[in-house]
Design an enzyme around this catalytic site. Structure first.
Site, PDB file in Angstrom:
ATOM      1  N   TYR A  25      10.003   1.796   6.227  1.00  0.00           N
ATOM      2  CA  TYR A  25      10.123   0.842   7.327  1.00  0.00           C
ATOM      3  C   TYR A  25      10.750   1.534   8.537  1.00  0.00           C
ATOM      4  O   TYR A  25      11.530   2.484   8.393  1.00  0.00           O
ATOM      5  CB  TYR A  25      11.042  -0.321   6.935  1.00  0.00           C
ATOM      6  CG  TYR A  25      10.428  -1.373   6.044  1.00  0.00           C
ATOM      7  CD1 TYR A  25       9.814  -2.494   6.587  1.00  0.00           C
ATOM      8  CD2 TYR A  25      10.485  -1.258   4.653  1.00  0.00           C
ATOM      9  CE1 TYR A  25       9.275  -3.483   5.779  1.00  0.00           C
ATOM     10  CE2 TYR A  25       9.939  -2.250   3.832  1.00  0.00           C
ATOM     11  CZ  TYR A  25       9.338  -3.358   4.404  1.00  0.00           C
ATOM     12  OH  TYR A  25       8.800  -4.335   3.602  1.00  0.00           O
ATOM     13  N   ASP A  67       8.481 -10.430   5.905  1.00  0.00           N
ATOM     14  CA  ASP A  67       8.921 -11.749   6.365  1.00  0.00           C
ATOM     15  C   ASP A  67       8.171 -12.169   7.626  1.00  0.00           C
ATOM     16  O   ASP A  67       7.575 -11.350   8.315  1.00  0.00           O
ATOM     17  CB  ASP A  67      10.404 -11.704   6.758  1.00  0.00           C
ATOM     18  CG  ASP A  67      11.305 -11.314   5.612  1.00  0.00           C
ATOM     19  OD1 ASP A  67      11.030 -11.713   4.469  1.00  0.00           O
ATOM     20  OD2 ASP A  67      12.293 -10.597   5.878  1.00  0.00           O
ATOM     21  N   ARG A 102       6.047  -7.584   0.713  1.00  0.00           N
ATOM     22  CA  ARG A 102       5.918  -8.924   1.281  1.00  0.00           C
ATOM     23  C   ARG A 102       6.812  -8.989   2.505  1.00  0.00           C
ATOM     24  O   ARG A 102       8.017  -9.213   2.388  1.00  0.00           O
ATOM     25  CB  ARG A 102       6.335  -9.976   0.248  1.00  0.00           C
ATOM     26  CG  ARG A 102       5.219 -10.260  -0.747  1.00  0.00           C
ATOM     27  CD  ARG A 102       5.748 -10.987  -1.948  1.00  0.00           C
ATOM     28  NE  ARG A 102       6.653 -10.118  -2.711  1.00  0.00           N
ATOM     29  CZ  ARG A 102       7.245 -10.456  -3.854  1.00  0.00           C
ATOM     30  NH1 ARG A 102       7.040 -11.644  -4.365  1.00  0.00           N
ATOM     31  NH2 ARG A 102       8.040  -9.612  -4.471  1.00  0.00           N
ATOM     32  N   ARG A 142      16.828  -5.612   6.968  1.00  0.00           N
ATOM     33  CA  ARG A 142      17.412  -6.275   8.143  1.00  0.00           C
ATOM     34  C   ARG A 142      18.922  -6.472   8.004  1.00  0.00           C
ATOM     35  O   ARG A 142      19.652  -6.449   8.998  1.00  0.00           O
ATOM     36  CB  ARG A 142      16.703  -7.604   8.397  1.00  0.00           C
ATOM     37  CG  ARG A 142      15.249  -7.388   8.863  1.00  0.00           C
ATOM     38  CD  ARG A 142      14.394  -8.618   8.694  1.00  0.00           C
ATOM     39  NE  ARG A 142      14.937  -9.745   9.429  1.00  0.00           N
ATOM     40  CZ  ARG A 142      14.506 -11.006   9.292  1.00  0.00           C
ATOM     41  NH1 ARG A 142      13.535 -11.292   8.417  1.00  0.00           N
ATOM     42  NH2 ARG A 142      15.041 -11.963   9.997  1.00  0.00           N
TER      43      ARG A 142
END
Lengths: 247, 247
Positions: B113, B54, B52, B200
């Site tokens: 990522y 952001d 999921r 992040r």
């Protein structure tokens, strides 16, 4: 007072810009560069570009020159000043001192453009502002065949977007190649100079050839007719990128 | 009635999207996919994603699955239908039939990522929505040193953006490497799964290390403290791209 001549290389995403040339009240590359440099130097500044790209057209390395007194700033400081005040869609990649006589437009021996088309099944997302999307596949070999007759020096009146053009419409195309890479079709074109919309009308005509609406051999006749109405439509600006100017 | 399970691979530019997860009245990837598939099948459809992301985060190849009766459409027809009705910032790259038991979230062994930073002198223009711009150069070797202690299975509570997280905050990072290429710094991270904002916050912490605000050895202490307030800030979403899910 030390007025010097500086050469700038500029990249821009033309999506939201009204092209190169200064226009009152509109965001243009020349206008924005001149505004920032006028503020920097405290005098009115004129920037000369190698080419005047249309609204929506991009550039990887537009070349420009500007005569100014940089008030003691060195080339990298000028570059950084410009990048600090220009919007995010314009970047000055380099600033160099050049000969006083260097003129970005008159001295350019040629300009190179790239037109990017995507005709594959799934549209790429990340670079979507920089290609023309077509729904079915082009026949690139037909386009290559048609392109042959455009090479060299010709009167390109049929490929000129300005019907009132009074100056010579003779130009020299040194290179025109069309290459497929997966779902992309890349059209590289290099010439002494280009008439208004000339690259986009050539591309629009080659697309008609790639879709078998115009026979390759017909392009020679279109060229000779010197009649804009016989050529294809002007291809969308978003697929076009000014790549370089050669001196 | 032939309900089958389909696997989708999806690319999206997250700039204008409110992330993956369906939210009433907002443009999300799951929401848009479900809307188009519901229209296509005439029934309510639920799409399951591997991760999921952001708001503002991008994806090169998000994996999802969906159980549905495609009304005789084959996989490429489903893909083309989706791409016709989805907005330009989302593309379904492939649709395949998969085992009935395939679950894009539960079956994913890991997710990868990429976080992209640009810290060079001149900001690149064309990909500017996909990297974080920093004004001065990071010390990548310090960041690499700091990253070491995060590898492997740990309680990542200090790097969790959800202070009310009740489930386990233990995760396993299999890969975390930081590489400079000219003005870019690329942070590749692969793990069993990630907590809210975890990538992040790790990036935000490594940036502090790269700027010598946090010593590399201190990151071990931050990890052990299980205290979000000790880690760095949450790095901007725009630099983050979901690259792949591994099964």
């Amino acid at each position: 007072m030390a007025v010097k001549n500086y050469r700038l290389k500029i990249a821009y995403d033309g999506t939201r810009l009204f092209g190169w040339e200064r226009q009152p009240g509109k965001d243009t590359v020349q206008g924005k560069l001149e505004n920032v440099l006028s503020r920097m130097t405290g005098t009115e500044i004129e920037v000369t570009g190698a080419g005047r790209t249309d609204a929506g057209v991009h550039a990887r390395a537009m070349v420009a020159n500007v005569h100014m007194d940089a008030k003691g700033m060195d080339c990298d400081e000028i570059r950084d000043y410009l990048n600090r005040y220009l919007s995010d869609d314009i970047a000055v990649n380099s600033v160099d001192e050049c000969s006083d006589r260097f003129h970005a437009r008159y001295n350019a021996k040629s300009r190179s453009y790239l037109y990017t088309i995507f005709d594959g099944p799934v549209k790429p997302v990340f670079n979507r502002k920089y290609y023309l999307r077509l729904d079915s596949a082009l026949d690139v070999s037909l386009m290559q065949e048609a392109a042959e007759c455009l090479l060299g020096e010709h009167d390109f009146k049929s490929f000129c977007g300005n019907p009132k053009m009074k100056k010579s419409t003779v130009r020299n195309i040194e290179r025109l190649d069309i290459r497929r890479s997966k779902g992309y079709v890349y059209i590289n074109i290099k010439g002494s100079g280009f008439l208004q919309h000339m690259v986009r009308i050539i591309v629009g005509t080659l697309i008609e050839v790639g879709y078998k609406k115009i026979e390759p051999a017909k392009v020679q006749a279109i060229l000779e007719a010197k009649d804009r109405s016989l050529a294809g439509p002007t291809a969308e600006a978003k697929g076009l990128t000014f790549m370089s100017a050669e001196y």
